[in-house]
Design a protein around this motif. Structure first.
Motif, PDB file in Angstrom:
ATOM      1  N   SER A   1       1.043  -1.619   0.060  1.00 36.55           N
ATOM      2  CA  SER A   1      -0.016   0.198  -0.165  1.00 36.55           C
ATOM      3  C   SER A   1       0.622   1.135   0.085  1.00 36.55           C
ATOM      4  O   SER A   1       1.517   1.719   1.140  1.00 36.55           O
ATOM      5  CB  SER A   1      -0.748  -0.341   0.982  1.00 36.55           C
ATOM      6  OG  SER A   1      -1.581   0.987   1.327  1.00 36.55           O
ATOM      7  N   ALA A   2       1.576   1.556  -1.066  1.00 40.15           N
ATOM      8  CA  ALA A   2       2.110   3.223  -1.076  1.00 40.15           C
ATOM      9  C   ALA A   2       0.739   4.564  -1.080  1.00 40.15           C
ATOM     10  O   ALA A   2      -0.035   3.844  -1.279  1.00 40.15           O
ATOM     11  CB  ALA A   2       2.383   3.192  -2.518  1.00 40.15           C
ATOM     12  N   SER A   3       2.020   5.720  -0.399  1.00 39.21           N
ATOM     13  CA  SER A   3       1.138   6.223  -0.098  1.00 39.21           C
ATOM     14  C   SER A   3       2.027   7.697   0.266  1.00 39.21           C
ATOM     15  O   SER A   3       3.347   7.566   0.367  1.00 39.21           O
ATOM     16  CB  SER A   3       0.657   5.987   1.413  1.00 39.21           C
ATOM     17  OG  SER A   3       1.585   5.865   2.285  1.00 39.21           O
ATOM     18  N   VAL A   4       1.206   8.762  -0.455  1.00 44.31           N
ATOM     19  CA  VAL A   4       1.940   9.776  -0.312  1.00 44.31           C
ATOM     20  C   VAL A   4       2.406  10.609   0.858  1.00 44.31           C
ATOM     21  O   VAL A   4       1.411  10.310   1.433  1.00 44.31           O
ATOM     22  CB  VAL A   4       1.587  10.938  -1.352  1.00 44.31           C
ATOM     23  CG1 VAL A   4       2.238  12.808  -1.076  1.00 44.31           C
ATOM     24  CG2 VAL A   4       1.357  10.508  -2.853  1.00 44.31           C
ATOM     25  N   THR A   5       3.988  11.211   1.653  1.00 40.89           N
ATOM     26  CA  THR A   5       3.575  10.975   2.778  1.00 40.89           C
ATOM     27  C   THR A   5       4.159  12.695   3.124  1.00 40.89           C
ATOM     28  O   THR A   5       3.824  13.072   1.865  1.00 40.89           O
ATOM     29  CB  THR A   5       5.088  10.503   3.650  1.00 40.89           C
ATOM     30  OG1 THR A   5       5.961  11.484   2.800  1.00 40.89           O
ATOM     31  CG2 THR A   5       4.903   9.444   3.633  1.00 40.89           C
ATOM     32  N   VAL A   6       3.644  13.128   4.084  1.00 41.89           N
ATOM     33  CA  VAL A   6       4.277  14.458   4.162  1.00 41.89           C
ATOM     34  C   VAL A   6       5.461  14.534   4.059  1.00 41.89           C
ATOM     35  O   VAL A   6       5.995  15.716   3.272  1.00 41.89           O
ATOM     36  CB  VAL A   6       3.804  14.891   5.731  1.00 41.89           C
ATOM     37  CG1 VAL A   6       3.822  16.362   6.225  1.00 41.89           C
ATOM     38  CG2 VAL A   6       2.332  14.531   6.266  1.00 41.89           C
ATOM     39  N   ALA A   7       6.492  14.202   4.587  1.00 41.45           N
ATOM     40  CA  ALA A   7       7.857  14.538   4.134  1.00 41.45           C
ATOM     41  C   ALA A   7       7.921  14.865   2.213  1.00 41.45           C
ATOM     42  O   ALA A   7       9.015  15.376   2.176  1.00 41.45           O
ATOM     43  CB  ALA A   7       8.688  13.179   4.686  1.00 41.45           C
TER      44      ALA A   7
END
Lengths: 226, 484
Positions: free
Chosen positions: B441-447
């Motif tokens: 489950s790839a996700s766009v992080t805040v970092a």
């Protein structure tokens, strides 16, 4: 320096291209009085524009000394406040309106926005273009563009107006109109006007006419005392 | 105000070029976000696998290698053969070299520490006293091996049953595999329990077990008091029993001694993540020869598509993103320099008007940064799209992990002994690996978003500073000459 605004002593400007030296201005001595109109005539490539750039502090002489009203003419602040330039190709910024182009001349002077706007509108009014303030250069005729350029040169209330072939890109009628405008502004404001042109009909209106030939200036006519 | 008007108008005038530069930056930044998203997805998958394997909150496991019997005759083994011509299967069970004949109908049921050697009961306490250790709990990971000797010679030899059993201290159920389990039915073990067991729900379902039923381990019946649901990863134990009972019933196959007060695995929680390496070192010194495994060590042992994907994301993906970024930055810089070159007369005029070089440079920088920020925003959009595509098309990742608690392969192993009888014998040494399947489950992080914004600004600044440097070096007279 009584009312002498410029004093040039032994001024030369030599360009170098590889090992070759190309003298554009040679050993020039010249005094210019405050409020006079000096016209410089000459063929293309004989140093007229170079001399104008030296007088406007845009370039340094290779030899000699230029004194200007007790200040350093090459300092950016002096250029920003004391010299107004008019160019043959108008040099307006194409993306800015007439008003913004004129305003650009006041940016270095750090004048408050409201005063800036007032002065810009007054300058445009003085060249008869108040109603075209929001027009882009591409929406103006050549004569109108040169009027905007004149407004830009005058908006900061300079001591000296330096005009490099201001009618070179204009038709005959517009030329007379523009040169008439410059002349009337010179008279009204008591400016020192240094105008470079190869057009005799423009030049002959000046008080003093100098001819540049191979980098040397010869004064041909002086009507200042008349 | 004037700055922004000028900036906006210039960007609009050079819209096509600005879009080209912005798209280049967007592509690079989008790729960086996608790679970071994929990488974080892989890391999450790894963490999930390792957490399931390790137990929540466990930082280190301590085990020792099983002792090898000095004398081949020591320990416990049995042999059963289906010899030709005999009236039935024959066999024998040998303990420390003393053998006893087996007959049809006999049941062999042993509870043995199959994978690891034994650690003294006080080792967990010693570790718990170490500085930077928050908690240390000993468990006994065992395998119950059970086989019934057949009475007739017909048919194949029976397959032994292996059940993984974890002896846990009822007072410390928050460490090791049990910490991952959720009680589906019944209750947890209590200190008062003796022959009580918690059973994995899958095991209970496959063996039709319910609360109140009994399971037999080492010939001892245990009552099921709770049924647990556990993560699939790393094959968790089938049955949990109180540690003391497990110790009393189990034997060390190498010595055939009961593990009266011993454990074979100690789960350690460090005071903080930063202390793990130090604690690992301290334990290695405290118990020479111990294998002290951290989750990082385990992560290195994970193989399968999960590991390949991690490698792909971390190595190929990272370098690809860096290369695209460098290309985008280079193109942006070259195009900005070209744009400045075309605007030399304009900047010459501004210098003639008395504009400072710094003001002209900041104008160029502002335009570049503006383009960069637009590119960055588009890049974030591309990053989200890339991550969404990965989530849509990525297959489940498989991970082959070294099991810290799962059932031991073997226990009973069937071997073919040449042309003669088919034999079965006890096999105490076994490898423990489990293959699990985890969704990515790839996700766009805040970092990643912050990095994108920084990259966009950096790209804009880089391109703008090249252009600005060129603009700053212009001599007004030379610049104006270009007009004529």
């Amino acid at each position: 320096m009584d009312n002498t605004i410029y004093r040039l002593s032994g001024v030369s400007k030599i360009y170098r291209k590889g090992n070759r030296e190309i003298p554009a201005v040679r050993n020039l001595d010249l005094d210019i009085r405050e409020g006079e109109w000096l016209a410089i005539q000459g063929k293309t490539g004989h140093g007229k524009t170079t001399l104008l750039q030296l007088l406007g502090g845009l370039d340094h002489p290779t030899h000699g000394d230029i004194q200007f009203a007790g200040t350093d003419p090459f300092a950016r602040e002096v250029r920003a406040g004391s010299f107004g330039f008019i160019f043959q190709t108008f040099n307006l910024i194409p993306t800015l309106s007439a008003q913004e182009n004129v305003e650009a001349a006041l940016i270095p002077l750090k004048i408050h926005l409201s005063e800036r706007r007032q002065r810009v509108l007054a300058a445009l009014e003085s060249v008869g273009l108040a109603d075209r303030a929001q027009h882009l250069p591409s929406e103006l005729s050549g004569g109108q563009q040169q009027r905007v350029a004149i407004a830009r040169a005058l908006v900061k209330d300079p001591k000296v107006l330096l005009a490099d072939e201001p009618t070179g890109n204009l038709d005959e009628d517009t030329r007379d109109e523009i040169i008439g405008l410059i002349e009337s502004l010179w008279r009204e404001r008591g400016l020192t006007l240094i105008l470079v042109s190869h057009d005799s009909s423009v030049v002959r209106r000046a008080q003093r006419i100098g001819v540049m030939s191979k980098g040397r200036l010869t004064i041909r006519q002086d009507t200042r005392t008349l | 105000m004037f700055f922004l008007t000028y900036l906006r108008r210039e960007l609009r005038r050079r819209m096509r070029q600005a879009i080209f530069i912005g798209l280049g930056l967007a592509l690079g930044i989008g790729l960086v976000i996608t790679v970071m998203g994929a990488s974080s997805g892989v890391k999450q998958a790894q963490s999930k696998v390792l957490a399931d394997l390790y137990g929540i909150g466990t930082d280190l496991t301590v085990t020792v290698k099983p002792q090898v019997a000095k004398n081949p005759g020591t320990g416990q083994n049995f042999r059963i053969s289906n010899g030709p011509g005999s009236s039935g299967p024959s066999g024998q069970i040998c303990t420390n070299g003393t053998c006893k004949a087996l007959k049809g109908g006999d049941v062999i049921d042993t509870l043995a520490a199959a994978n690891y050697g034994v650690l003294g009961a006080d080792e967990a306490a010693k570790i718990a006293r170490l500085h930077d250790v928050k908690n240390a709990v000993g468990n006994l990971l065992l395998t119950d091996n059970r086989i019934v000797i057949p009475t007739s010679n017909n048919g194949p030899l029976p397959q032994p049953s292996n059940v993984s059993v974890d002896g846990v201290d009822p007072a410390h159920q928050n460490a090791g595999p049990l910490s991952n389990a959720a009680l589906a039915k019944g209750r947890a073990l209590s200190s008062a329990d003796k022959y009580a067991a918690l059973v994995d729900s899958n095991y209970a379902a496959s063996h039709s077990l319910k609360l109140g039923d009994t399971v037999t381990l080492a010939n001892q019946k245990f009552t099921i008091v709770g049924i647990l649901t556990q993560p699939e990863a790393a094959s968790p134990p089938n049955i949990y029993v109180p540690l003391k009972v497990a110790q009393a019933l189990s034997i060390d196959p190498a010595t055939n001694k009961a593990l009266t007060s011993d454990v074979d695995t100690i789960y350690v929680t460090a005071a903080s993540a930063a202390d793990i390496a130090e604690v690992q070192h301290e334990i290695s010194e405290l118990i020479p020869g111990a294998t002290v495994t951290s989750s990082a060590d385990l992560a290195n042992q994970v193989t399968g598509s999960l590991a390949s994907t991690a490698k792909l994301a971390n190595e190929l993906g990272k370098w690809l993103a860096i290369l695209v970024l460098i290309a985008a930055f280079a193109v942006a810089s070259l195009l900005t320099i070209a744009a400045v070159t075309r605007r030399i007369p304009e900047f010459g005029t501004l210098k003639a008007l008395g504009w400072r070089s710094s003001r002209i440079v900041s104008q160029v920088l502002g335009e570049s940064v503006g383009t960069g920020i637009c590119g960055g925003l588009a890049g974030i959009g591309l990053g989200f799209a890339g991550v969404a595509i990965i989530n849509k098309i990525a297959p489940k990742l498989s991970a082959t992990v070294p099991s810290a608690s799962g059932p031991r392969d073997g226990g009973f192993a069937t071997s073919v002994g040449g042309p003669g009888p088919v034999q079965q014998q006890f096999n105490s040494a076994a490898n423990a690996h489990a293959t699990v399947s985890v969704p990515m489950s790839a996700s766009v992080t805040v970092a990643a978003i912050l990095l994108a914004v920084l990259l966009a600004i950096a790209g804009g600044l880089l391109a703008g500073s090249f252009g600005g440097w060129r603009a700053a070096r212009l001599r007004p007279a030379a610049a104006l000459t270009k007009v004529a």
